[in-house]
Design a protein around this motif. Structure first.
Motif, PDB file in Angstrom:
ATOM      1  N   ALA A 171     -11.524   8.541   3.921  1.00 54.23           N
ATOM      2  CA  ALA A 171     -10.883   8.503   2.595  1.00 54.23           C
ATOM      3  C   ALA A 171     -11.916   8.748   1.503  1.00 54.23           C
ATOM      4  O   ALA A 171     -11.683   9.513   0.555  1.00 54.23           O
ATOM      5  CB  ALA A 171     -10.205   7.150   2.386  1.00 54.23           C
ATOM      6  N   VAL A 172     -13.108   8.115   1.653  1.00 53.24           N
ATOM      7  CA  VAL A 172     -14.162   8.296   0.655  1.00 53.24           C
ATOM      8  C   VAL A 172     -14.586   9.766   0.599  1.00 53.24           C
ATOM      9  O   VAL A 172     -14.735  10.348  -0.487  1.00 53.24           O
ATOM     10  CB  VAL A 172     -15.370   7.377   0.964  1.00 53.24           C
ATOM     11  N   LEU A 229     -10.905   1.392  11.632  1.00 50.31           N
ATOM     12  CA  LEU A 229     -10.606   1.185  10.215  1.00 50.31           C
ATOM     13  C   LEU A 229     -11.755   1.682   9.351  1.00 50.31           C
ATOM     14  O   LEU A 229     -11.544   2.306   8.305  1.00 50.31           O
ATOM     15  CB  LEU A 229     -10.347  -0.296   9.939  1.00 50.31           C
ATOM     16  N   LEU A 230     -12.996   1.440   9.820  1.00 49.13           N
ATOM     17  CA  LEU A 230     -14.170   1.874   9.066  1.00 49.13           C
ATOM     18  C   LEU A 230     -14.192   3.398   8.953  1.00 49.13           C
ATOM     19  O   LEU A 230     -14.472   3.960   7.885  1.00 49.13           O
ATOM     20  CB  LEU A 230     -15.437   1.367   9.753  1.00 49.13           C
ATOM     21  N   ALA A 262     -11.612   5.385   9.102  1.00 46.88           N
ATOM     22  CA  ALA A 262     -10.556   5.780   8.160  1.00 46.88           C
ATOM     23  C   ALA A 262     -11.033   5.623   6.725  1.00 46.88           C
ATOM     24  O   ALA A 262     -10.809   6.490   5.869  1.00 46.88           O
ATOM     25  CB  ALA A 262      -9.313   4.931   8.413  1.00 46.88           C
ATOM     26  N   LEU A 263     -11.736   4.522   6.474  1.00 48.41           N
ATOM     27  CA  LEU A 263     -12.245   4.240   5.133  1.00 48.41           C
ATOM     28  C   LEU A 263     -13.226   5.314   4.699  1.00 48.41           C
ATOM     29  O   LEU A 263     -13.154   5.854   3.580  1.00 48.41           O
ATOM     30  CB  LEU A 263     -12.937   2.872   5.161  1.00 48.41           C
ATOM     31  N   MET A 264     -14.152   5.670   5.620  1.00 52.90           N
ATOM     32  CA  MET A 264     -15.151   6.684   5.284  1.00 52.90           C
ATOM     33  C   MET A 264     -14.481   8.031   5.051  1.00 52.90           C
ATOM     34  O   MET A 264     -14.861   8.777   4.148  1.00 52.90           O
ATOM     35  CB  MET A 264     -16.208   6.776   6.387  1.00 52.90           C
ATOM     36  N   LEU A 300       0.832  -1.198   0.000  1.00 52.89           N
ATOM     37  CA  LEU A 300       0.000   0.000   0.000  1.00 52.89           C
ATOM     38  C   LEU A 300       0.873   1.256   0.000  1.00 52.89           C
ATOM     39  O   LEU A 300       0.606   2.217  -0.727  1.00 52.89           O
ATOM     40  CB  LEU A 300      -0.892  -0.036   1.245  1.00 52.89           C
ATOM     41  N   THR A 322      -6.126  -7.072  -5.588  1.00 54.75           N
ATOM     42  CA  THR A 322      -7.565  -7.306  -5.626  1.00 54.75           C
ATOM     43  C   THR A 322      -7.890  -8.783  -5.501  1.00 54.75           C
ATOM     44  O   THR A 322      -8.727  -9.174  -4.693  1.00 54.75           O
ATOM     45  CB  THR A 322      -8.142  -6.794  -6.955  1.00 54.75           C
ATOM     46  N   TRP A 339     -13.923  -6.797  -7.125  1.00 59.36           N
ATOM     47  CA  TRP A 339     -14.453  -6.179  -5.905  1.00 59.36           C
ATOM     48  C   TRP A 339     -15.949  -6.400  -5.740  1.00 59.36           C
ATOM     49  O   TRP A 339     -16.429  -6.576  -4.633  1.00 59.36           O
ATOM     50  CB  TRP A 339     -14.169  -4.677  -5.901  1.00 59.36           C
ATOM     51  N   SER A 374     -11.802  -2.437  14.464  1.00 59.67           N
ATOM     52  CA  SER A 374     -12.395  -2.463  13.132  1.00 59.67           C
ATOM     53  C   SER A 374     -13.221  -1.206  12.875  1.00 59.67           C
ATOM     54  O   SER A 374     -13.307  -0.730  11.745  1.00 59.67           O
ATOM     55  CB  SER A 374     -13.226  -3.730  12.940  1.00 59.67           C
TER      56      SER A 374
END
Lengths: 190, 428
Positions: free
Chosen positions: A163-164, A156-157, A159-161, A71, B245, B406, A153
């Motif tokens: 980023a979106v 992490l969620l 962080a994901l949001m 990553l 992926t 995905w 978790s």
């Protein structure tokens, strides 16, 4: 494998780990730093293996080397001007970094030296039996440590949001820019 | 120009030097045959034969334990090199793995390429290689020799160290997987595994495999970046996206049989599967297509060979590589095809178990070399299937590939994992 006290394997792993960790912070090229980070994490996995924690070593390599470093590399390729060969990083705040690192190191050493450690009986009972370790670890994650596990978790969620949201923001801004430019063009044509 | 062929007759006469060479050669041949016969007649009474004639036992007895007992087990100043009791299995595993890599993986991959070319040729109404040796059988060994002797070009503006290291970062993980593949049956004497056809019988086998194979992506990105070529960089980014992926559905597909079997050890997997109706493919019927599609994507085989789309990217992340370094990428790719097939066979199709019941006589045997026969028969059938797909399907577009990964494969993999877990609980 484990005798009494650290054997030659430990010293070898530790030496490579420290050398590559120094490489991470001193090398000027970001890709070189990232590759050094991969070596560092791999050596940490080797240390786990040397201590008989096979399962932990496997996860260390899978998650840190296989996922995190990949990553990091992909992120470097995306953010930097990839045509630029140098991809250089600076050490402008090296002093601060050194100070923080030394403080963390002192804290950790103090805790490790003065804390009382009771090994988890379920994990240590069978020695280096990975099958038993896997079972004990899974039970521990889903029974007494369920809440911390879920909190991790959730983090992490979030962080994901985040980023979106960030990506959406830029995408919307770009789209409005394009719309404005189009409108301007239409007005000029008219 | 002088001929390069060594001539028996120089100036029309038999020379003294060539006769001498002939005599020495004959002596060496006789000595070799004598030594070989001596070794052969000693085998049935040897410790190796008694403990089980497997590679690991051979290595352990004669390359690790016997040298360790020299000088009564005391090596003086060199004692630190002597394998201690705990180190013997580790050294044995590493040595037999090395032998497997050089004695098996390299020839196997060479002929896998030949098989691919012949099969693709047959399916596309061509003939494939025919010129070098009978049926073209020497074509791929000659190609390997050519690659070995070719000039090793490093682009002037490449990052030399990363460029040099990248092929190793791809090939080493690909070859490390051979450590845990059970090639055949194991014999357990007095509760201890005495005779095993797996180099290192790791308890975390499946986790080890996925951990090791995830490292190769770093090598591919490094190769693409270090070449300092826009096509190789684009190829590397495509490869990385594709590998990352499809690693998720592949891991989910690996997890389903693990949940079913309750072990991570590959030899345990093979040993537990018994008769053909006990193979793990039956509760995992949905796992098989998920595994095959993800494996094709991981290998970069044709429906998913976007990373080396010749018409768009020249050849992908390895454009700038030549000679042996190029061969290393190639080797890793074909070695991965074998490994993924072998893993599928071990996890789902009974490993070295014979598909026939024991009452059928020789067809039902799966001890020792018979087990190896079944393992290789199934693995080669699986590889043939992969090549078949490769010959049949057209290439997908990159957005279709990512969308499939995905939006379809990962949810399907999760659903399949749940299904297998529920089945496991129901069956008990």
């Amino acid at each position: 494998m484990a005798g009494h006290g650290p054997g030659p394997v430990f010293w070898l792993l530790a030496a490579v780990l420290i050398a590559s960790a120094l490489g991470v912070v001193t090398l000027r090229n970001m890709v070189h730093s990232a590759l050094c980070l991969a070596v560092t994490l791999l050596m940490a996995g080797g240390l786990y293996l040397n201590m008989g924690a096979d399962l932990l070593a496997g996860f260390q390599v899978l998650i840190y080397v296989g996922a995190v470093v990949t990553l990091v590399l992909v992120a470097i390729m995306l953010i930097a001007k990839i045509a630029d060969r140098d991809l250089s990083q600076t050490q402008a705040r090296g002093g601060w970094a050194a100070a923080v690192s030394i403080i963390v190191w002192l804290l950790l050493s103090w805790v490790l030296a003065h804390g009382t450690w009771t090994p988890n009986a379920a994990l240590t009972e069978g020695g280096a039996d990975a099958a038993r370790q896997a079972k004990a670890l899974s039970l521990a994650l889903l029974d007494p440590y369920l809440l911390p596990f879920e909190v991790a978790s959730l983090l992490l969620l979030v962080a994901l949001m985040g980023a979106v949201v960030l990506a959406q923001h830029t995408a919307l801004a770009e789209r409005s820019d394009i719309k404005a430019a189009l409108k301007e063009g239409e007005q000029r044509d008219a | 120009m002088a001929t390069l062929q060594p001539e028996l007759k120089a100036n029309g006469r038999i020379s003294f030097g060539s006769l001498l060479g002939l005599a020495v050669g004959l002596l060496v041949l006789v000595a070799a045959v004598g030594f070989g016969l001596h070794v052969l007649q000693a085998i049935p009474s040897s410790e190796w034969w008694r403990q089980g004639p497997s590679l690991t036992n051979l290595v352990r007895l004669y390359l690790v334990e016997w040298p360790a007992s020299w000088h009564g087990g005391d090596w003086g100043v060199w004692n630190f090199l002597r394998p201690g009791r705990g180190a013997v299995p580790v050294i044995t595993a590493i040595l037999s793995w090395t032998i497997v890599i050089f004695g098996f993986m390299l020839p196997m991959v060479t002929y896998q390429i030949y098989a691919l070319r012949k099969i693709l040729g047959f399916m596309q109404a061509r003939v494939g290689p025919t010129q070098v040796g009978p049926l073209g059988l020497l074509q791929t060994p000659c190609d390997v020799l050519k690659l070995l002797t070719k000039e090793d070009v490093i682009p002037t503006k490449a990052d030399r160290w990363v460029f040099f290291a990248a092929p190793f970062m791809v090939l080493v993980p690909a070859s490390m997987a051979y450590l845990v593949i059970p090639f055949g049956n194991q014999k357990i004497v007095d509760g201890a595994v005495r005779y095993s056809l797996v180099c290192g019988d790791l308890n975390i086998g499946v986790l080890y495999l996925s951990a090791i194979s995830s490292v190769a992506v770093i090598g591919i990105i490094s190769a693409g970046w270090a070449s300092n070529n826009k096509y190789s960089l684009l190829g590397a980014m495509r490869s990385a996206a594709q590998l990352v992926t499809y690693e998720v559905p592949l891991s989910l597909a690996l997890l389903a049989p693990v949940v079913w079997a309750g072990t991570l050890n590959l030899s345990q997997f093979a040993a537990d599967q018994g008769s053909v109706w006990g193979w793990y493919c039956w509760p995992n019927l949905l796992t098989i297509p998920i595994f095959v599609v993800s494996a094709l994507a991981e290998l970069g085989h044709t429906p998913f060979d976007l990373a080396e789309a010749e018409s768009e990217l020249v050849a992908g992340y390895n454009v700038e590589y030549s000679g042996m370094k190029f061969a290393m990428f190639f080797l890793a790719e074909f070695s991965n095809a074998f490994i993924l097939s072998a893993v599928a066979v071990t996890l789902l199709f009974g490993g070295w178990q014979s598909p026939f019941p024991e009452s059928w006589g020789p067809l039902g045997w799966d001890a020792g070399i018979f087990g190896m026969f079944w393992f290789f028969a199934k693995t080669l059938a699986m590889i043939f299937g992969l090549f078949w797909v490769r010959a049949t399907l057209p290439r997908m577009r990159i957005d279709q590939l990512m969308g499939l990964g995905w939006k379809f494969m990962i949810p399907l993999g999760l659903a399949n994992l749940l299904l297998v877990a529920v089945l496991r609980v129901l069956v008990g």
